[in-house]
Structures are given as C-alpha cells and as structure tokens.
Design an enzyme around this catalytic site. Structure first.
Site, PDB file in Angstrom:
ATOM      1  N   LYS A  28       0.846  -1.199   0.000  1.00 52.60           N
ATOM      2  CA  LYS A  28       0.000   0.000   0.000  1.00 52.60           C
ATOM      3  C   LYS A  28       0.878   1.246   0.000  1.00 52.60           C
ATOM      4  O   LYS A  28       1.949   1.242   0.600  1.00 52.60           O
ATOM      5  CB  LYS A  28      -0.863  -0.036   1.263  1.00 52.60           C
ATOM      6  CG  LYS A  28      -1.754   1.176   1.442  1.00 52.60           C
ATOM      7  CD  LYS A  28      -2.376   1.198   2.812  1.00 52.60           C
ATOM      8  CE  LYS A  28      -3.596   0.318   2.879  1.00 52.60           C
ATOM      9  NZ  LYS A  28      -4.374   0.527   4.106  1.00 52.60           N
ATOM     10  N   LYS A  85      -7.259  -5.640  -2.523  1.00 56.54           N
ATOM     11  CA  LYS A  85      -8.224  -4.896  -1.692  1.00 56.54           C
ATOM     12  C   LYS A  85      -8.732  -3.674  -2.458  1.00 56.54           C
ATOM     13  O   LYS A  85      -7.949  -2.879  -2.955  1.00 56.54           O
ATOM     14  CB  LYS A  85      -7.539  -4.447  -0.399  1.00 56.54           C
ATOM     15  CG  LYS A  85      -7.212  -5.594   0.553  1.00 56.54           C
ATOM     16  CD  LYS A  85      -6.178  -5.201   1.592  1.00 56.54           C
ATOM     17  CE  LYS A  85      -6.593  -4.033   2.462  1.00 56.54           C
ATOM     18  NZ  LYS A  85      -5.503  -3.592   3.358  1.00 56.54           N
TER      19      LYS A  85
HETATM   20  O1  LIG Z   1      -4.908  -2.241   6.038  1.00 55.01           O
HETATM   21  C1  LIG Z   1      -4.389  -1.741   7.035  1.00 55.01           C
HETATM   22  C2  LIG Z   1      -4.013  -0.324   7.017  1.00 55.01           C
HETATM   23  O2  LIG Z   1      -2.862  -0.104   6.243  1.00 55.01           O
HETATM   24  C3  LIG Z   1      -3.988   0.305   8.330  1.00 55.01           C
HETATM   25  O3  LIG Z   1      -3.359   1.561   8.263  1.00 55.01           O
HETATM   26  P1  LIG Z   1      -3.340   2.462   9.556  1.00 55.01           P
HETATM   27  O4  LIG Z   1      -2.992   1.587  10.724  1.00 55.01           O
HETATM   28  O5  LIG Z   1      -2.291   3.488   9.288  1.00 55.01           O
HETATM   29  O6  LIG Z   1      -4.705   3.056   9.681  1.00 55.01           O
END
Ligand SMILES: O=C[C@H](O)COP(=O)(O)O
Length: 232
Positions: A28, A85
């Site tokens: 991501k 996703k």
């Molecule tokens: O899918 C999980 C996310 O990347 C969570 O990101 P975060 O903990 O920064 O909200």
C-alpha cells in the site's frame, strides 16, 4: 484465529514485517491516501522478494468509478498477490455499485472490499459483497488523522460485522489507526485479520518508516491473545 496484516511500501519493509511476525503482507502507498495503490512494478518486487507461501495483498485504490476501480484491481491481480483490496467510498458502498464491480471482477476469487467506517457505510453491505463474489470484507478508516476504528463504531457493531462476514463465509478484517491496546478487545471478536500501518511506524507516522520493534510487540501480543493470555 486472528492474524496480523501489516501494510508495507516496498520489498525491504515487506521482509522486515515478515521477519517480525506479520502473517499477511499488504502492499500500500500511504502517501496516496487511505487505500493508495503502489505501482505494479513495486508490487511485483514485493511479491518476488517474499517466500512463495507468504500470504499477500495489494490495494487497488478507492476510485469512485466502477470501471476505473475494476481496471486497477484486475491489473493488480496479475502481480500474483493472494488478495486485492478495493476501497469502496461513499458512492461505491451500495448494492448497485457492488454488483457492477462483481460483474467486472467475476471469477477471480481474490477480491476484498474495504469499507470506510468514517463514511458511515451500510454494514449490511456484506450480503451484496458475498453475492458479487468478493471473498472478504474489511473495515478501515479513510481519514488518517488519529481517529481509530473503535472510536467510530461500537464493539457491538464491529462484532456483528465480523459475525455477519463469518456467516456468509467472507474473510473479515478490522483496521484503522489501530494501536497495540486495540488488539485484545478486537481479537476477541474473531476477525481473520487486524490491519496495522501507522501504529507500527516510527513516531506513529504511517508515511514514515516501519519500526521493527513495534511490529514485534504487536505480533507477540496477538500471538499471546491467540494462546488465551490476558492483557498484562
Ligand atoms: O490495512 C491496514 C491499514 O494499512 C492500516 O493503516 P493504519 O494503521 O495506518 O490506519
């Protein structure tokens, strides 16, 4: 059994997260929003650097156009990640859009829908997601400003989301600025994954570097919960 999903930006972070106990490596780009997609080449290099049996995912963005979101998801599916996703924002988190997405994605069996808790999604959408062929549903947050998932939804709501997914045979995940103290109350609900990024980064900055010690602490806590230990 609840496992640990860690979002990573490149191959080096992926190796680090796996070594520290991540169960699912999620590609991501935190610079590009809540569900920012990395370039295909980066996803391929993350995938290539991991042992073959590693469970992986990559995010396809959260475009509010069915065709563009489906195109992105299908392109990412070619990288060989286990799951893709798709972020469903306000206009996409409704049965008609989900059905249209399902028609474009049909037959791949690796798509997970991500609903944003801070956009008030209909949690009953899980039925339409199942019908459309999604294999899983996650709750996350879109505004990454420190508001955590449990600040937005009650434990009853989270519990019924997870139970609803289980009933339908959907994999479930919970994420959204989670911290280590969220593990015990959320893991008891039985989601398949708890997802982390910001809570594992230096100074809690999700756009910064992953902190190996933080990943290790969270992985160990989740393991302890799986083994039935109470919070210290
Ligand atoms: O899918 C999980 C996310 O990347 C969570 O990101 P975060 O903990 O920064 O909200």
């Amino acid at each position: 059994m609840t496992r640990l999903l860690v979002s990573v930006v490149d191959s080096a972070e992926a190796g680090l997260a796996l070594a520290q106990g991540a169960d699912l490596i999620d590609a991501k780009d935190p610079e590009a929003g809540a569900l920012g997609a990395l370039p295909l080449a980066t996803i391929r290099s993350i995938q290539a650097g991991l042992p073959e049996d590693t469970i992986t995912s990559a995010v396809a963005g959260d475009d509010d156009d069915v065709e563009r979101l489906a195109d992105s998801a299908l392109a990412i599916a070619t990288t060989g990640v286990t799951f893709v996703k798709l972020g469903l924002g306000r206009t996409m988190a409704q049965p008609a859009s989900v059905a249209a997405l399902g028609r474009r994605l049909a037959g791949h069996g690796r798509f997970i829908a991500v609903l944003f808790a801070d956009e008030n999604p209909p949690l009953s959408l899980t039925a339409a997601l199942h019908e459309a062929g999604f294999v899983g549903a996650m709750l996350d947050t879109s505004q990454k400003r420190g508001i955590r998932l449990p600040d937005l939804l009650t434990m009853d709501q989270l519990s019924s989301f997870v139970a609803g997914c289980r009933q339908l045979g959907l994999m479930s995940g919970l994420a959204g600025s989670l911290r280590i103290e969220d593990i015990d109350p959320l893991a008891v609900l039985g989601p398949d994954y708890l997802g982390f990024r910001g809570g594992l980064c230096l100074a809690g900055d999700r756009r910064g570097q992953l902190d190996p010690q933080a990943i290790g602490r969270v992985a160990r806590r989740l393991q302890a919960v799986r083994h039935g230990e109470q919070a210290a």
